[in-house]
Write a protein that holds these residues in place. Structure first.
Motif, PDB file in Angstrom:
ATOM      1  N   GLN A 439      -6.233  -3.948 -13.873  1.00 16.81           N
ATOM      2  CA  GLN A 439      -5.031  -4.746 -13.522  1.00 16.81           C
ATOM      3  C   GLN A 439      -3.895  -3.552 -13.100  1.00 16.81           C
ATOM      4  OE1 GLN A 439      -2.746  -4.725 -17.532  1.00 16.81           O
ATOM      5  NE2 GLN A 439      -1.322  -6.352 -16.895  1.00 16.81           N
ATOM      6  N   GLY A 440      -3.942  -2.539 -12.999  1.00 14.59           N
ATOM      7  CA  GLY A 440      -3.200  -1.676 -12.165  1.00 14.59           C
ATOM      8  C   GLY A 440      -3.733  -1.543 -10.794  1.00 14.59           C
ATOM      9  N   TRP A 441      -4.947  -1.773 -10.334  1.00 18.55           N
ATOM     10  CA  TRP A 441      -5.328  -1.743  -9.133  1.00 18.55           C
ATOM     11  C   TRP A 441      -4.853  -3.122  -8.444  1.00 18.55           C
ATOM     12  CZ3 TRP A 441      -6.597   1.101  -5.011  1.00 18.55           C
ATOM     13  CH2 TRP A 441      -7.224   0.413  -3.946  1.00 18.55           C
ATOM     14  N   ASN A 442      -4.876  -4.138  -9.167  1.00 17.25           N
ATOM     15  CA  ASN A 442      -4.430  -5.463  -8.423  1.00 17.25           C
ATOM     16  C   ASN A 442      -3.065  -5.298  -8.205  1.00 17.25           C
ATOM     17  OD1 ASN A 442      -6.860  -7.196  -8.517  1.00 17.25           O
ATOM     18  ND2 ASN A 442      -6.511  -7.923 -10.400  1.00 17.25           N
ATOM     19  N   ARG A 443      -2.268  -4.865  -9.100  1.00 20.20           N
ATOM     20  CA  ARG A 443      -0.660  -4.645  -8.945  1.00 20.20           C
ATOM     21  C   ARG A 443      -0.531  -3.757  -7.775  1.00 20.20           C
ATOM     22  NH1 ARG A 443       2.879  -8.024 -11.395  1.00 20.20           N
ATOM     23  NH2 ARG A 443       4.946  -6.731 -11.635  1.00 20.20           N
ATOM     24  N   VAL A 444      -1.086  -2.417  -7.497  1.00 22.62           N
ATOM     25  CA  VAL A 444      -1.149  -1.757  -6.229  1.00 22.62           C
ATOM     26  C   VAL A 444      -1.196  -2.542  -5.185  1.00 22.62           C
ATOM     27  CG1 VAL A 444      -2.020   0.262  -5.409  1.00 22.62           C
ATOM     28  CG2 VAL A 444      -1.386   0.443  -7.493  1.00 22.62           C
ATOM     29  N   VAL A 445      -2.724  -3.010  -5.068  1.00 24.93           N
ATOM     30  CA  VAL A 445      -3.057  -3.712  -3.769  1.00 24.93           C
ATOM     31  C   VAL A 445      -2.078  -5.044  -3.554  1.00 24.93           C
ATOM     32  CG1 VAL A 445      -5.118  -5.090  -2.885  1.00 24.93           C
ATOM     33  CG2 VAL A 445      -5.372  -3.094  -4.082  1.00 24.93           C
ATOM     34  N   TYR A 446      -1.689  -5.687  -4.488  1.00 29.77           N
ATOM     35  CA  TYR A 446      -0.660  -6.871  -4.015  1.00 29.77           C
ATOM     36  C   TYR A 446       0.738  -6.151  -3.517  1.00 29.77           C
ATOM     37  CZ  TYR A 446       3.148 -10.013  -4.734  1.00 29.77           C
ATOM     38  OH  TYR A 446       4.115 -10.745  -4.318  1.00 29.77           O
ATOM     39  N   CYS A 447       1.198  -5.316  -4.290  1.00 31.07           N
ATOM     40  CA  CYS A 447       2.471  -4.940  -3.980  1.00 31.07           C
ATOM     41  C   CYS A 447       2.431  -4.249  -2.547  1.00 31.07           C
ATOM     42  CB  CYS A 447       2.884  -3.930  -5.062  1.00 31.07           C
ATOM     43  SG  CYS A 447       3.516  -4.749  -6.457  1.00 31.07           S
ATOM     44  N   LEU A 448       1.286  -3.333  -2.559  1.00 30.24           N
ATOM     45  CA  LEU A 448       1.422  -2.429  -1.262  1.00 30.24           C
ATOM     46  C   LEU A 448       0.992  -3.321  -0.039  1.00 30.24           C
ATOM     47  CD1 LEU A 448       1.372   0.142   0.408  1.00 30.24           C
ATOM     48  CD2 LEU A 448      -0.923   0.645  -0.247  1.00 30.24           C
ATOM     49  N   LEU A 449      -0.064  -4.124  -0.115  1.00 31.32           N
ATOM     50  CA  LEU A 449      -0.493  -4.845   1.083  1.00 31.32           C
ATOM     51  C   LEU A 449      -0.185  -6.108   1.162  1.00 31.32           C
ATOM     52  CD1 LEU A 449      -4.461  -3.607   0.955  1.00 31.32           C
ATOM     53  CD2 LEU A 449      -2.590  -2.623   2.252  1.00 31.32           C
ATOM     54  N   VAL A 450      -0.260  -6.854   0.196  1.00 36.20           N
ATOM     55  CA  VAL A 450       0.262  -8.284   0.470  1.00 36.20           C
ATOM     56  C   VAL A 450       1.733  -8.612   0.544  1.00 36.20           C
ATOM     57  CG1 VAL A 450       0.266 -10.643  -0.417  1.00 36.20           C
ATOM     58  CG2 VAL A 450      -1.730  -9.144  -0.787  1.00 36.20           C
ATOM     59  N   ASN A 451       2.518  -7.854  -0.488  1.00 34.98           N
ATOM     60  CA  ASN A 451       3.888  -8.044  -0.428  1.00 34.98           C
ATOM     61  C   ASN A 451       4.598  -7.253   0.572  1.00 34.98           C
ATOM     62  OD1 ASN A 451       6.632  -7.030  -1.550  1.00 34.98           O
ATOM     63  ND2 ASN A 451       6.457  -8.722  -2.782  1.00 34.98           N
ATOM     64  N   HIS A 452       4.250  -6.148   0.733  1.00 34.14           N
ATOM     65  CA  HIS A 452       4.859  -5.172   1.605  1.00 34.14           C
ATOM     66  C   HIS A 452       4.357  -4.949   3.194  1.00 34.14           C
ATOM     67  CE1 HIS A 452       7.137  -0.913   1.711  1.00 34.14           C
ATOM     68  NE2 HIS A 452       6.812  -1.258   2.642  1.00 34.14           N
ATOM     69  N   LEU A 453       3.189  -4.478   3.208  1.00 34.86           N
ATOM     70  CA  LEU A 453       2.709  -3.997   4.655  1.00 34.86           C
ATOM     71  C   LEU A 453       2.530  -5.502   5.367  1.00 34.86           C
ATOM     72  CD1 LEU A 453       0.586  -1.019   4.252  1.00 34.86           C
ATOM     73  CD2 LEU A 453       2.735  -1.342   4.835  1.00 34.86           C
ATOM     74  N   THR A 454       1.861  -6.550   4.635  1.00 30.34           N
ATOM     75  CA  THR A 454       1.678  -7.722   5.335  1.00 30.34           C
ATOM     76  C   THR A 454       3.092  -8.548   5.751  1.00 30.34           C
ATOM     77  OG1 THR A 454      -0.308  -8.261   4.178  1.00 30.34           O
ATOM     78  CG2 THR A 454       0.997 -10.036   5.141  1.00 30.34           C
TER      79      THR A 454
END
Length: 530
Positions: A439-454
Motif C-alpha cells: 500500500q505504501g509503495w502504491n502511494r509513493v509511486v502514484y504521488c511521485l510519478l503519476v500525480n507529480h512528475l508526469t
C-alpha cells in the motif's frame, strides 16, 4: 514577472476533469480510447456512447492535454457535449459498471462547477510574493478528479477564505484556561505565533470559518459563558490560505497553522482527528534524522494544541497544528502544483526554461531534487511520503533553476508496517501512522510519478513539445541510480503505474486511505529492440 493565467472557464475545466477521469479509470484500462488526428476518441464500454475531444498534442504516459470541443457521436454526426451532459454519461457508465447508484455524484460535480464559477468571478489581482502567489494559483484544481472544487457551503460562506480567490483573513484568538488545554510537542511553537498574553490561560488560534461552524455547540457556548474559554477576537496578523484551504501561512511569524474545518472539500471532511494530532507530533520526533541523511527538508510540525472539554468534536474541531515556515529554505520556494498547472504561466516566467536545452537542464535539476529523496525514504528507511503536487515546495534560484525540495504534511506521511517500533504510541495512533508495504509503495509511486512528475513533464512539454521523450529518458537515468532495489527495476522495466482512481473512489464513497488504483502507462520504460 508575476504569475498570470491562461483562459479558463468552469465549463471547460469541468469537462476536461471528467474526461481525464473517464479515460484514465474506465476507457483506458478497457482499451476503449484511441487518437484520431487532432482528437482523442473514447467509448464508454457499457453505455456504448462514443465521445471525442480535442487533443493539443499526442499523449505521453498517463496524462493528456485535452482541449475543446467536447463532443458526442449521434449517428454519423458529432454534436456538442456540455459539462453536465458529460457528468450524466459518466454517472450512467459507472452505475452500469458497478451495479451501484450514487445519488450524490451529480450534485458534487455541479457544486464543483459552481464553485469554480464563483472563484473566477471573485479572484483578486496578483500579489508580489511569488511563493504566496503559487500557493493561491490552483484555480481549477486536480485535473484527474471529477469534482475538484466541490466544497460544502455557499460561496458567500467560503470565498473570503478561499486561496483561489487570493483571500487573506485574520484568525481568531481564543484564551483557554490552563487546566483545559490539550497539547503535545513544543509549546514554544505557539508562543512564536505572537498571540496575546492572558494570565492563567494559553492562547489558541482558530479559523473563523470553523469558529462559526462550532458556534452552536452547547459545550462551547457554556465554556464561553463561564469564562473557561474566552473569545479574544481577530488576530492582529494576517493569514494567507494555502492550496489546501484549511492550512494558512502567517508571513509575520513565518509559520503555518493547520486548522480543522468541519467541511467536506473535494474528498474529505478536513478535520484534524485526535489520532492525527498526536501522530503528527510523533512523526516530528521520529523523522528528522532520516531527512538529514537524505539531504532533504521535511517541514516540521512541532506541536498541536486544542481544548480538553468533554466533546471529541470540539477537541478535534479546535485542534490546530503548527508547521515550520519557509524563510529558512534556499532560494524562492514555489508550490509544485503551480509549476505543473496548465492554466497558469508560472513555468513560462522562469528564465531557465526559455530554451530547449535550458528546459532539459531544468528538468534534470527538478527530478534530482524531488525523486531520489522520496524513493530512498521508502526503500531505505520505510517512510512513505505523499509527494503529490500540493505537498512539495520546489526552491528555485534567480533564473528559476531548482536547487532544493521541501516536503510537507505529516498527515499524509506514513511508516511502513514492521519497519518501525511504535510500541510507545497508543494503538489507534500507531495504526494511523502505518501502511502495509504494498500500500505504501502504491502511494509513493502514484504521488511521485503519476500525480507529480508526469504532470510537471507535461507542463514543460507544453513549452517545448518535442522535448517530452527526452524528459522521460532523463528521469529514467535518475531512477536507474537506485536500480539495486527490485521495485525500481520493475519501474524501469515498464510495469504499469498505479494511478489513484479518484472517480471510482468518489462513486463508491470510499475513504481516501482506501482508494483503489488503476493501471496507467509507464513512460519510464526503455524502448525495446525489434
Amino acid at each position: 514577472m508575476l504569475l498570470t493565467e491562461r483562459a479558463l472557464t468552469a465549463d471547460d475545466a469541468t469537462s476536461t476533469a471528467l474526461l481525464n477521469c473517464l479515460i484514465r479509470e474506465v476507457c483506458g484500462p478497457e482499451q476503449q480510447v484511441w487518437p484520431d488526428g487532432g482528437h482523442l476518441v473514447a467509448r464508454l464500454p457499457r453505455a456504448g456512447v462514443v465521445l471525442r475531444t480535442g487533443l493539443a498534442r499526442p499523449p505521453a504516459g498517463p496524462t493528456y492535454r485535452l482541449a475543446p470541443p467536447y463532443e458526442e457521436r449521434r449517428g454519423d454526426a458529432w454534436i456538442p457535449a456540455s459539462w453536465d451532459r458529460l457528468a450524466d454519461l459518466v454517472a450512467g457508465e459507472l452505475e452500469l459498471a458497478t451495479g451501484q447508484p450514487n445519488p450524490e455524484f451529480l450534485a458534487q460535480v455541479g457544486d464543483s462547477h459552481g464553485a469554480l464559477d464563483a472563484i473566477l468571478a471573485a479572484r483578486r489581482e496578483p500579489q508580489d510574493d511569488r511563493y504566496l502567489e503559487s500557493e493561491q494559483s490552483l484555480v481549477a484544481g486536480h485535473r484527474f478528479h471529477p469534482s475538484p472544487k466541490s466544497r460544502q457551503g455557499s460561496p458567500g460562506e467560503w470565498l473570503r477564505y478561499a486561496p483561489e480567490a487570493r483571500a487573506r483573513f485574520r484568525p481568531h484568538w481564543l484564551a483557554v484556561r490552563d487546566d483545559l488545554v490539550a497539547e503535545e510537542g513544543d509549546p514554544r511553537a505557539f508562543a512564536a505565533l505572537g498571540g496575546p498574553s492572558v494570565p492563567g490561560c494559553r492562547t489558541l488560534p482558530v479559523h473563523p470559518w470553523q469558529f462559526s461552524l462550532l458556534a452552536g455547540n452547547p459545550l462551547l457556548r457554556d465554556a464561553l459563558a463561564r469564562g473557561l474559554v474566552r473569545d479574544l477576537g481577530p488576530s492582529d496578523a494576517e493569514a494567507v490560505p494555502t492550496s489546501s484551504v484549511r492550512t494558512v501561512y502567517l508571513p509575520d511569524a513565518d509559520l503555518f497553522c493547520k486548522f480543522s474545518l468541519d467541511v467536506r472539500i473535494t474528498n474529505c471532511v478536513r478535520k484534524n482527528a485526535w489520532y492525527e494530532l498526536s501522530g503528527a507530533v510523533a512523526l516530528n520526533e521520529l523523522l528528522p534524522e532520516v531527512f538529514t541523511a537524505l539531504g532533504a527538508t521535511l517541514l516540521a510540525e512541532p506541536a498541536y494544541r486544542s481544548v480538553a472539554l468533554a466533546d471529541r468534536r470540539l477537541y478535534e474541531g479546535l485542534g490546530v497544528i503548527v508547521r515550520q515556515g519557509v524563510k529558512h529554505l534556499p532560494g524562492t520556494p514555489l508550490l509544485a502544483g503551480a509549476l505543473a498547472d496548465p492554466y497558469n504561466t508560472l513555468l513560462d516566467d522562469l528564465p531557465a526554461l526559455s530554451t530547449t536545452d535550458g528546459a532539459l537542464a531544468w528538468w534534470n535539476a527538478y527530478v534530482a531534487q524531488v525523486a531520489p529523496p522520496v524513493l530512498r525514504a521508502f526503500l531505505e528507511h520505510g517512510v512513505v511520503l505523499e509527494p503529490h503536487l500540493q505537498n512539495v515546495l520546489v526552491c528555485v534560484d534567480a533564473d528559476g533553476m531548482p536547487v532544493h525540495a521541501a516536503f510537507r504534511d505529516l498527515e499524509g506521511t506514513k511508516l511502513t508496517a514492521g519497519r518501525w517500533d511504535l510500541a510507545h504510541l497508543p494503538a489507534r495512533v500507531a495504526n494511523g501512522l502505518t501502511y502495509a508495504p504494498a500500500q505504501g509503495w502504491n502511494r509513493v509511486v502514484y504521488c511521485l510519478l503519476v500525480n507529480h512528475l508526469t504532470e510537471t513533464a507535461a507542463a514543460v512539454a507544453d513549452l517545448h513539445p518535442a522535448l517530452e521523450p527526452d524528459l522521460w529518458k532523463a528521469a529514467r537515468e535518475h531512477l536507474a541510480r537506485l536500480d539495486h532495489h527490485p521495485q525500481v527495476r520493475a519501474l524501469l522495466a515498464g510495469v504499469p503505474l498505479p494511478a489513484k482512481a479518484n472517480l471510482r473512489t468518489r462513486w463508491s464513497r470510499s475513504a481516501d486511505r482506501g482508494a483503489a488504483y488503476v493501471p496507467a502507462p509507464n513512460p519510464l520504460s526503455a524502448p525495446r529492440p525489434l
